[in-house]
Design an enzyme around this catalytic site. Structure first.
Site, short mmCIF file in Angstrom:
data_model
loop_
_atom_site.label_atom_id
_atom_site.label_comp_id
_atom_site.label_asym_id
_atom_site.label_seq_id
_atom_site.Cartn_x
_atom_site.Cartn_y
_atom_site.Cartn_z
N GLY A 11 27.63 34.86 -18.59
CA GLY A 11 28.72 34.08 -19.33
C GLY A 11 30.19 34.38 -18.74
O GLY A 11 31.07 34.88 -19.35
N GLY A 14 33.75 33.27 -19.84
CA GLY A 14 33.89 33.49 -21.21
C GLY A 14 35.04 34.58 -21.17
O GLY A 14 35.49 35.36 -20.50
N ILE A 16 35.00 37.78 -22.84
CA ILE A 16 34.61 39.01 -22.52
C ILE A 16 34.53 39.45 -21.05
O ILE A 16 35.29 40.42 -20.50
CB ILE A 16 33.13 39.73 -23.41
N ASN A 105 20.15 32.45 -29.54
CA ASN A 105 20.40 33.47 -28.26
C ASN A 105 19.06 34.05 -27.56
O ASN A 105 18.89 34.22 -26.41
CB ASN A 105 21.13 34.61 -28.49
N GLN A 112 16.55 34.91 -18.90
CA GLN A 112 17.29 35.88 -17.84
C GLN A 112 16.14 36.97 -17.71
O GLN A 112 16.29 37.49 -16.63
CB GLN A 112 18.46 36.42 -18.62
N VAL A 129 25.09 42.86 -23.78
CA VAL A 129 26.04 42.81 -24.41
C VAL A 129 26.15 41.68 -25.29
O VAL A 129 26.64 41.74 -26.66
CB VAL A 129 27.49 42.60 -23.81
N GLY A 130 25.57 40.50 -25.05
CA GLY A 130 25.36 39.32 -25.97
C GLY A 130 24.67 39.68 -27.27
O GLY A 130 23.48 40.29 -27.17
N ASP A 159 30.79 50.41 -30.63
CA ASP A 159 30.67 51.13 -32.11
C ASP A 159 31.02 52.58 -32.06
O ASP A 159 31.78 53.17 -32.72
CB ASP A 159 29.49 50.82 -32.60
N ARG A 162 34.81 52.80 -31.66
CA ARG A 162 35.54 52.58 -32.60
C ARG A 162 35.64 53.66 -33.60
O ARG A 162 36.33 54.01 -34.27
CB ARG A 162 34.91 51.12 -33.32
N HIS A 187 22.96 47.50 -33.51
CA HIS A 187 24.39 47.05 -33.29
C HIS A 187 24.63 45.90 -34.45
O HIS A 187 24.53 44.49 -34.26
CB HIS A 187 24.75 46.55 -31.91
#
Length: 332
Positions: A11, A14, A16, A105, A112, A129-130, A159, A162, A187
Site C-alpha cells: 500500500g 497510500g 499511512i 481484505n 501476500q 497494519v491493514g 492503541d 493512545r 484491534h
C-alpha cells in the site's frame, strides 16, 4: 556500515505509507547505521502515484537509502525481504461494518502470505497494519506454512500509544513518563485497554497509574471507552483514518521488535496466542510482550481482575468469530 537489508511496504502509495516510508528510510526504525533497500508494493492503477513517492524519497537525499524498487508484482516486492510492513488494505470508512472490512481484505492477505512464503527470507519479521489487523495476520501466517507463526504480528501499538497519551494527560505528566499500558485482544472496539499494571513517573517518583490518577472509575470506564473508540473518533473528525499516528505506531512496533525492550518495559503486539491469560488459541491476540535478540515473549504472571477478565473473554470471542468468517470468505 553493514550490508543493506530489504524492507517491503505494501500500500506504498497510500496515506499511512506516505508518513511511514520517511521514518523508515531516515533510520528511525532499524538504526542510524543500517542501510536499506525499500520495496514498494501497490496495485497497478497506483503506479503513477507510487512513482511520485519514489521521486520524493530520492529528493530527501537520505544516506541510508541505497535503492527503491516500486512494483505491482508480489514476487518482486517480497523477494529476500528482512521486514514487511503490510499496510495495504481497503481503509475503513465512516459507517463501514467490520465484517465488510474483513471480507474485502482477507483475500489480499492470503495472497501476500503466499508471496512471503515463496520469496521472503525465512526469518522475515511481518507486521500487519491493514485492518482487521489481527485476523489478517492470522490469514497471512496460515498461507505461509514454511515461515514460523511467531514471524507474524499485528499492530496494537497504536492503541497502546493512545492509552499512554490519555494516562499522561490525566496524570499531568509527559507521555515519556508513562509505560506498560496493556492492550489485550483485538484491534477493534472490543479491545481491552488495561492501566492496572502501568507505571507513571510523577514528581520524581515511580508509581502505579491508579496512584497517579486516583480515579478508579475513570480508569475502568471513560479511559477504556476513549481508547476503544479513538479510531472511530479520528475518522469522524478527519473523514479519513488515522494515518499519521498509525505510521508512527508501525515504526515503534518494528523498532521494538528489531532493537528489543528494556528490562522493566513491555510493549503490546498482536501475536499468535498460546492460550496465555485464558485467550483462545490459534488467533492473533494482543498481549504484553518483551523482546530480546529479535524474539518476543508474552509477559507471564500478571494479575487480572474480574472486570478485565470478562472483557478479555469477549474480545477473544470476537477473534474466534472473525477467524471463522475469514476462512469462510476464502473458501467461498
Amino acid at each position: 556500515m553493514s550490508e543493506p537489508i530489504r524492507v517491503v511496504v505494501t500500500g506504498a502509495a497510500g496515506q499511512i505509507a506516505y508518513s511511514l516510508l520517511y521514518i523508515i528510510a531516515k533510520g528511525d526504525v532499524f538504526g542510524p547505521n543500517q542501510p536499506l533497500i525499500l520495496h514498494l508494493l501497490d496495485i497497478p492503477v497506483m503506479m503513477d502515484v507510487l512513482q511520485g513517492v519514489v521521486m520524493e524519497l530520492a529528493d530527501c537525499a537520505l544516506p541510508l537509502l541505497h535503492e527503491v524498487i516500486p512494483t505491482a508484482d508480489p514476487a518482486v516486492a517480497f523477494k529476500d525481504v528482512f521486514a514487511a510492513f503490510l499496510v495495504g488494505a481497503m481503509p475503513r470508512r465512516q459507517g463501514m461494518e467490520r465484517k465488510d472490512l474483513l471480507s474485502a481484505n482477507v483475500k489480499i492477505f492470503k495472497e501476500q502470505g503466499e508471496a512471503l512464503d515463496n520469496y521472503a527470507r525465512k526469518d522475515v519479521k511481518v507486521l500487519v497494519v491493514g485492518n482487521p489487523a489481527n485476523t489478517n495476520a492470522l490469514v497471512c501466517s496460515k498461507y505461509a506454512p514454511s515461515l514460523p507463526p511467531e514471524n507474524f504480528t499485528a499492530m496494537t501499538r497504536l492503541d497502546q500509544n493512545r492509552a499512554r497519551a490519555q494516562i499522561a494527560e490525566k496524570a499531568g505528566v509527559p507521555v515519556s513518563c508513562v509505560s506498560n499500558l496493556i492492550i489485550w485482544g483485538n484491534h477493534s472496539s472490543t479491545q481491552v485497554p488495561d492501566a492496572s499494571h502501568a507505571k507513571v513517573m510523577k514528581n520524581g517518583t515511580t508509581m502505579s497509574a491508579a496512584d497517579a490518577i486516583q480515579n478508579d472509575s475513570w480508569l475502568k470506564q471513560e479511559f477504556v471507552e476513549t481508547i476503544q473508540k479513538r479510531g472511530a473518533a479520528v475518522i469522524a473528525a478527519r473523514k479519513m483514518s488515522s494515518a499519521m499516528s498509525a505510521a508512527n505506531a508501525a515504526a515503534d512496533h518494528m523498532r521494538s521488535w528489531f532493537m528489543g525492550t528494556s528490562n522493566d518495559e513491555f510493549v503490546c503486539m498482536g501475536v499468535m496466542s498460546d492460550g496465555s491469560y485464558g485467550a483462545p488459541k490459534n488467533v492473533v491476540y494482543s498481549f504484553p510482550i518483551t523482546i530480546k535478540n529479535g524474539k518476543w515473549s508474552i509477559v507471564q504472571g500478571l494479575k487480572i481482575d474480574d472486570f478485565f477478565a470478562n472483557m478479555m473473554n469477549l474480545t477473544g470471542q470476537e477473534l474466534e468469530e472473525e477467524r471463522k468468517e475469514a476462512f469462510s470468505v476464502i473458501q467461498a
